[in-house]
Design a protein around this motif. Structure first.
Motif, PDB file in Angstrom:
ATOM      1  N   SER A  30       0.823  -1.245  -0.035  1.00  0.00           N
ATOM      2  CA  SER A  30       0.022  -0.055   0.050  1.00  0.00           C
ATOM      3  C   SER A  30       0.666   1.284   0.235  1.00  0.00           C
ATOM      4  O   SER A  30       0.377   2.257  -0.041  1.00  0.00           O
ATOM      5  CB  SER A  30      -0.911   0.004   1.199  1.00  0.00           C
ATOM      6  N   ARG A  31       2.094   1.128   0.374  1.00  0.00           N
ATOM      7  CA  ARG A  31       3.208   2.304   0.203  1.00  0.00           C
ATOM      8  C   ARG A  31       3.958   2.293  -0.864  1.00  0.00           C
ATOM      9  O   ARG A  31       4.835   3.274  -0.975  1.00  0.00           O
ATOM     10  CB  ARG A  31       3.836   2.614   1.426  1.00  0.00           C
ATOM     11  N   TYR A  32       3.604   1.351  -1.880  1.00  0.00           N
ATOM     12  CA  TYR A  32       4.630   1.286  -3.297  1.00  0.00           C
ATOM     13  C   TYR A  32       3.739   1.924  -4.420  1.00  0.00           C
ATOM     14  O   TYR A  32       2.570   1.488  -4.495  1.00  0.00           O
ATOM     15  CB  TYR A  32       5.228   0.024  -3.471  1.00  0.00           C
ATOM     16  N   ASP A  33       4.667   2.672  -5.287  1.00  0.00           N
ATOM     17  CA  ASP A  33       3.927   3.044  -6.602  1.00  0.00           C
ATOM     18  C   ASP A  33       4.072   1.769  -7.509  1.00  0.00           C
ATOM     19  O   ASP A  33       4.887   0.787  -7.166  1.00  0.00           O
ATOM     20  CB  ASP A  33       4.704   4.233  -7.372  1.00  0.00           C
ATOM     21  N   PRO A 100       9.241   2.475  -4.570  1.00  0.00           N
ATOM     22  CA  PRO A 100       8.862   3.895  -4.072  1.00  0.00           C
ATOM     23  C   PRO A 100       9.181   4.895  -5.141  1.00  0.00           C
ATOM     24  O   PRO A 100      10.154   4.831  -6.061  1.00  0.00           O
ATOM     25  CB  PRO A 100       9.874   4.177  -2.811  1.00  0.00           C
ATOM     26  N   LEU A 101       8.460   5.771  -5.312  1.00  0.00           N
ATOM     27  CA  LEU A 101       8.547   6.922  -6.029  1.00  0.00           C
ATOM     28  C   LEU A 101       8.559   6.588  -7.500  1.00  0.00           C
ATOM     29  O   LEU A 101       9.176   7.497  -8.442  1.00  0.00           O
ATOM     30  CB  LEU A 101       9.863   7.812  -5.981  1.00  0.00           C
ATOM     31  N   GLY A 102       8.112   5.452  -7.981  1.00  0.00           N
ATOM     32  CA  GLY A 102       8.260   4.927  -9.100  1.00  0.00           C
ATOM     33  C   GLY A 102       7.309   5.790 -10.335  1.00  0.00           C
ATOM     34  O   GLY A 102       7.766   5.921 -11.458  1.00  0.00           O
ATOM     35  N   VAL A 103       6.223   6.402  -9.963  1.00  0.00           N
ATOM     36  CA  VAL A 103       5.377   7.245 -10.767  1.00  0.00           C
ATOM     37  C   VAL A 103       6.375   8.458 -11.316  1.00  0.00           C
ATOM     38  O   VAL A 103       5.965   9.080 -12.471  1.00  0.00           O
ATOM     39  CB  VAL A 103       4.071   7.737 -10.184  1.00  0.00           C
ATOM     40  N   VAL A 104       7.186   8.849 -10.422  1.00  0.00           N
ATOM     41  CA  VAL A 104       8.165  10.057 -10.678  1.00  0.00           C
ATOM     42  C   VAL A 104       9.377   9.521 -11.611  1.00  0.00           C
ATOM     43  O   VAL A 104       9.591  10.074 -12.636  1.00  0.00           O
ATOM     44  CB  VAL A 104       8.597  10.736  -9.376  1.00  0.00           C
ATOM     45  N   THR A 105      10.058   8.482 -11.019  1.00  0.00           N
ATOM     46  CA  THR A 105      11.363   8.120 -11.559  1.00  0.00           C
ATOM     47  C   THR A 105      11.299   7.044 -12.686  1.00  0.00           C
ATOM     48  O   THR A 105      12.351   6.836 -13.584  1.00  0.00           O
ATOM     49  CB  THR A 105      12.337   7.625 -10.443  1.00  0.00           C
ATOM     50  N   ARG A 106      10.006   6.486 -12.745  1.00  0.00           N
ATOM     51  CA  ARG A 106       9.938   4.874 -13.590  1.00  0.00           C
ATOM     52  C   ARG A 106      11.033   3.968 -13.231  1.00  0.00           C
ATOM     53  O   ARG A 106      11.485   3.077 -14.246  1.00  0.00           O
ATOM     54  CB  ARG A 106       9.827   5.492 -15.127  1.00  0.00           C
TER      55      ARG A 106
END
Length: 121
Positions: A30-33, A100-106
């Motif tokens: 629930s805390r992972y992109d 984490p932050l996958g939507v930003v860094t891919r």
């Protein structure tokens, strides 16, 4: 550690639909992109769609906008990719990924094994 398993792939005719599922283990889901990528034979891996940890933000590659929809159900530890109006060029192995932050860094450290999607003419 996160384990990811994709399902829902198959063979469909052009213009048809499929819904892919990615089931995740681990209490941190629930805390992972989450993201979906695809790779065709002889081609490089390409980004398809992503969704942030809460589901409030989604991102899509231009070639799937208006056709694909990414959603997630954190209570079920599952992310989905609804694919409509499929084209032969959508044929590929589809992978889900978490990080984490996958939507930003891919960039995603965890990956599933993939599910095959084949779209016939």
């Amino acid at each position: 550690q996160v384990q990811l398993v994709e399902s829902g792939g198959g063979l469909v005719q052009a213009g048809g639909s499929l819904r892919l599922s990615c089931a995740a283990s681990g209490r941190t889901f629930s805390r992972y992109d989450m993201g979906w990528f695809r790779q065709a034979p002889g081609k490089e891996r390409e980004f398809v769609a992503a969704i942030n940890w809460s589901g409030s933000s989604t991102h899509y590659a231009d070639f799937v906008k208006g056709r694909f929809t990414i959603t997630r159900d954190n209570a079920k530890n599952t992310v989905y990719l609804q694919m409509n109006s499929l084209k032969p060029e959508d044929t590929a192995i589809y992978y889900c990924a978490a990080g984490p932050l996958g939507v930003v860094t891919r960039e995603y450290p965890y990956w599933g094994q993939g599910t095959q999607v084949t779209v016939s003419v």
